[in-house]
Design a protein around this motif. Structure first.
Motif, PDB file in Angstrom:
ATOM      1  N   ARG A   1       0.828  -1.211   0.000  1.00  0.00           N
ATOM      2  CA  ARG A   1       0.000   0.000   0.000  1.00  0.00           C
ATOM      3  C   ARG A   1       0.864   1.263   0.000  1.00  0.00           C
ATOM      4  N   PHE A   2       1.965   1.208   0.767  1.00  0.00           N
ATOM      5  CA  PHE A   2       2.829   2.384   0.871  1.00  0.00           C
ATOM      6  C   PHE A   2       4.032   2.309  -0.071  1.00  0.00           C
ATOM      7  N   GLU A   3       4.042   1.315  -0.960  1.00  0.00           N
ATOM      8  CA  GLU A   3       5.100   1.151  -1.955  1.00  0.00           C
ATOM      9  C   GLU A   3       6.471   1.012  -1.294  1.00  0.00           C
ATOM     10  N   VAL A   4       6.514   0.192  -0.249  1.00  0.00           N
ATOM     11  CA  VAL A   4       7.776  -0.138   0.420  1.00  0.00           C
ATOM     12  C   VAL A   4       8.323  -1.410  -0.219  1.00  0.00           C
ATOM     13  N   ASP A   5       9.558  -1.362  -0.687  1.00  0.00           N
ATOM     14  CA  ASP A   5      10.171  -2.495  -1.376  1.00  0.00           C
ATOM     15  C   ASP A   5      10.401  -3.645  -0.398  1.00  0.00           C
ATOM     16  N   ARG A   6       9.742  -4.775  -0.636  1.00  0.00           N
ATOM     17  CA  ARG A   6       9.919  -5.944   0.221  1.00  0.00           C
ATOM     18  C   ARG A   6      10.457  -7.139  -0.570  1.00  0.00           C
ATOM     19  N   SER A   7      11.141  -6.848  -1.663  1.00  0.00           N
ATOM     20  CA  SER A   7      11.626  -7.921  -2.535  1.00  0.00           C
ATOM     21  C   SER A   7      12.652  -8.809  -1.836  1.00  0.00           C
ATOM     22  N   ALA A   8      13.342  -8.280  -0.816  1.00  0.00           N
ATOM     23  CA  ALA A   8      14.349  -9.080  -0.112  1.00  0.00           C
ATOM     24  C   ALA A   8      13.740  -9.992   0.940  1.00  0.00           C
ATOM     25  N   ARG A   9      12.434  -9.901   1.145  1.00  0.00           N
ATOM     26  CA  ARG A   9      11.785 -10.682   2.189  1.00  0.00           C
ATOM     27  C   ARG A   9      11.281 -11.994   1.608  1.00  0.00           C
ATOM     28  N   VAL A  10      12.157 -13.001   1.581  1.00  0.00           N
ATOM     29  CA  VAL A  10      11.775 -14.322   1.089  1.00  0.00           C
ATOM     30  C   VAL A  10      11.137 -15.114   2.224  1.00  0.00           C
ATOM     31  N   LEU A  11      11.858 -15.248   3.343  1.00  0.00           N
ATOM     32  CA  LEU A  11      11.313 -15.826   4.562  1.00  0.00           C
ATOM     33  C   LEU A  11      11.111 -14.708   5.575  1.00  0.00           C
ATOM     34  N   HIS A  12      10.228 -14.952   6.535  1.00  0.00           N
ATOM     35  CA  HIS A  12      10.063 -13.980   7.620  1.00  0.00           C
ATOM     36  C   HIS A  12      11.315 -14.008   8.483  1.00  0.00           C
ATOM     37  N   GLY A  13      11.936 -12.865   8.676  1.00  0.00           N
ATOM     38  CA  GLY A  13      13.064 -12.726   9.581  1.00  0.00           C
ATOM     39  C   GLY A  13      12.860 -11.487  10.414  1.00  0.00           C
ATOM     40  N   ALA A  14      13.248 -11.550  11.695  1.00  0.00           N
ATOM     41  CA  ALA A  14      12.958 -10.440  12.594  1.00  0.00           C
ATOM     42  C   ALA A  14      13.625  -9.143  12.141  1.00  0.00           C
ATOM     43  N   LEU A  15      14.859  -9.231  11.658  1.00  0.00           N
ATOM     44  CA  LEU A  15      15.581  -8.014  11.302  1.00  0.00           C
ATOM     45  C   LEU A  15      14.984  -7.339  10.073  1.00  0.00           C
ATOM     46  N   ILE A  16      14.747  -8.095   9.019  1.00  0.00           N
ATOM     47  CA  ILE A  16      14.188  -7.471   7.809  1.00  0.00           C
ATOM     48  C   ILE A  16      12.768  -6.986   8.072  1.00  0.00           C
ATOM     49  N   ASP A  17      12.028  -7.705   8.930  1.00  0.00           N
ATOM     50  CA  ASP A  17      10.680  -7.248   9.262  1.00  0.00           C
ATOM     51  C   ASP A  17      10.724  -5.917  10.020  1.00  0.00           C
ATOM     52  N   CYS A  18      11.726  -5.740  10.868  1.00  0.00           N
ATOM     53  CA  CYS A  18      11.898  -4.455  11.562  1.00  0.00           C
ATOM     54  C   CYS A  18      12.186  -3.331  10.569  1.00  0.00           C
ATOM     55  N   GLU A  19      13.042  -3.616   9.603  1.00  0.00           N
ATOM     56  CA  GLU A  19      13.396  -2.596   8.623  1.00  0.00           C
ATOM     57  C   GLU A  19      12.172  -2.184   7.804  1.00  0.00           C
ATOM     58  N   LEU A  20      11.353  -3.175   7.419  1.00  0.00           N
ATOM     59  CA  LEU A  20      10.134  -2.871   6.672  1.00  0.00           C
ATOM     60  C   LEU A  20       9.129  -2.127   7.547  1.00  0.00           C
ATOM     61  N   LEU A  21       9.003  -2.579   8.802  1.00  0.00           N
ATOM     62  CA  LEU A  21       8.040  -1.949   9.702  1.00  0.00           C
ATOM     63  C   LEU A  21       8.408  -0.492   9.984  1.00  0.00           C
ATOM     64  N   ALA A  22       9.687  -0.192  10.050  1.00  0.00           N
ATOM     65  CA  ALA A  22      10.110   1.189  10.279  1.00  0.00           C
ATOM     66  C   ALA A  22       9.571   2.094   9.172  1.00  0.00           C
ATOM     67  N   GLU A  23       9.677   1.639   7.920  1.00  0.00           N
ATOM     68  CA  GLU A  23       9.182   2.453   6.800  1.00  0.00           C
ATOM     69  C   GLU A  23       7.658   2.546   6.818  1.00  0.00           C
ATOM     70  N   VAL A  24       6.998   1.438   7.171  1.00  0.00           N
ATOM     71  CA  VAL A  24       5.543   1.445   7.251  1.00  0.00           C
ATOM     72  C   VAL A  24       5.068   2.380   8.354  1.00  0.00           C
ATOM     73  N   TYR A  25       5.737   2.342   9.509  1.00  0.00           N
ATOM     74  CA  TYR A  25       5.349   3.216  10.622  1.00  0.00           C
ATOM     75  C   TYR A  25       5.485   4.687  10.232  1.00  0.00           C
ATOM     76  N   LEU A  26       6.569   5.025   9.570  1.00  0.00           N
ATOM     77  CA  LEU A  26       6.756   6.416   9.135  1.00  0.00           C
ATOM     78  C   LEU A  26       5.660   6.837   8.166  1.00  0.00           C
ATOM     79  N   ALA A  27       5.258   5.910   7.291  1.00  0.00           N
ATOM     80  CA  ALA A  27       4.184   6.218   6.348  1.00  0.00           C
ATOM     81  C   ALA A  27       2.846   6.364   7.075  1.00  0.00           C
ATOM     82  N   LEU A  28       2.592   5.508   8.061  1.00  0.00           N
ATOM     83  CA  LEU A  28       1.338   5.570   8.814  1.00  0.00           C
ATOM     84  C   LEU A  28       1.200   6.868   9.605  1.00  0.00           C
TER      85      LEU A  28
END
Length: 247
Positions: A142-169
């Protein structure tokens, strides 16, 4: 307020079934900017196997985790990292439940005993986008955050994505704060706001004669429908005050 973006991975979905935390990641955010050199990422020996469904999500096998420290060995480092912060978590009740269980086993209270507050971005997203999918993946799309590196769920990459989502929210909240900052310099109609941005006088557009006529026609028709009770007409033409009254 110092903020920490946090995510965990676990051996299963239900903490009541004895599932444990096996990965924690946390990113520090100050003034809405990630502090790259202040990151916590820990793999943990959960002392049990992962459920099949969870293993398919995170891919962290029992063999990989067997030589990693147990939660008791990392708890001080973890609590020191998050101490006094505002935690930002997607679907916070899930992670908080597991953290409370781990801390409880060690007699260390609850996570809310160690932090200032907890923000649930899933609840925020549901409020902003009711009835829509609000998973982390869906919000990234929805916020056009690139998640192409997220193949499996990992805590670190999920944090990086969530940071961008939180800023957008929360981006609109910043705009509101700027808009309602009071002027302090007394610079006049074309002054400078408290945010330091030059502000031009507002331009007021007057209606044309045709627009006025169309407006009057609309109000006349509306007044007929409501039998003379049109509030707009009452505002435009207030009834004269009765003798002896004060307006």
């Amino acid at each position: 307020m110092r903020q920490i973006i946090l995510d965990t991975e676990t051996t299963g979905l239900r903490v009541d079934d004895g599932n444990r935390i096996l990965e924690i990641a946390a990113l520090e955010m100050v003034d809405r900017k990630i502090v790259a050199e202040h990151t916590l990422h820990l793999y943990i020996n959960p002392e049990r196997d992962s459920e099949e469904g969870a293993l398919n999500v995170h891919g962290l096998t029992t063999g990989f985790l067997s030589d990693k420290p147990k939660f008791a060995a990392i708890v001080d480092d973890f609590l020191s990292f998050v101490a006094g912060s505002e935690l930002i978590i997607h679907n916070a009740p899930f992670d908080v439940g597991f953290l409370n269980a781990e801390l409880g086993l060690l007699g260390r209270g609850k996570i809310t005993d160690h932090v200032a507050s907890v923000v649930d971005t899933l609840a925020m997203a549901k409020e902003q986008f009711p009835g829509k999918r609000n998973s982390l993946d869906a919000l990234c799309d929805r916020f056009e955050v690139d998640r192409s590196a997220r193949v499996l769920h990992g805590a670190l990459i999920d944090c990086e994505l969530l940071a961008e989502v939180y800023l957008a929210l929360t981006r609109g909240q910043d705009s509101l704060l700027i808009d309602f900052q009071p002027d302090t310099g007394g610079a006049g109609a074309a002054g400078v706001s408290a945010s330091g941005i030059a502000r031009k006088p507002l331009k007021v557009l007057q209606p044309t004669e045709d627009e006025r006529a169309a407006h009057d026609t609309y109000l006349n028709d509306l007044d007929k429908i409501v039998k003379g009770q049109c509030l707009w007409r009452a505002i435009e033409n207030p009834a004269p005050a009765e003798p002896g009254t004060v307006q």
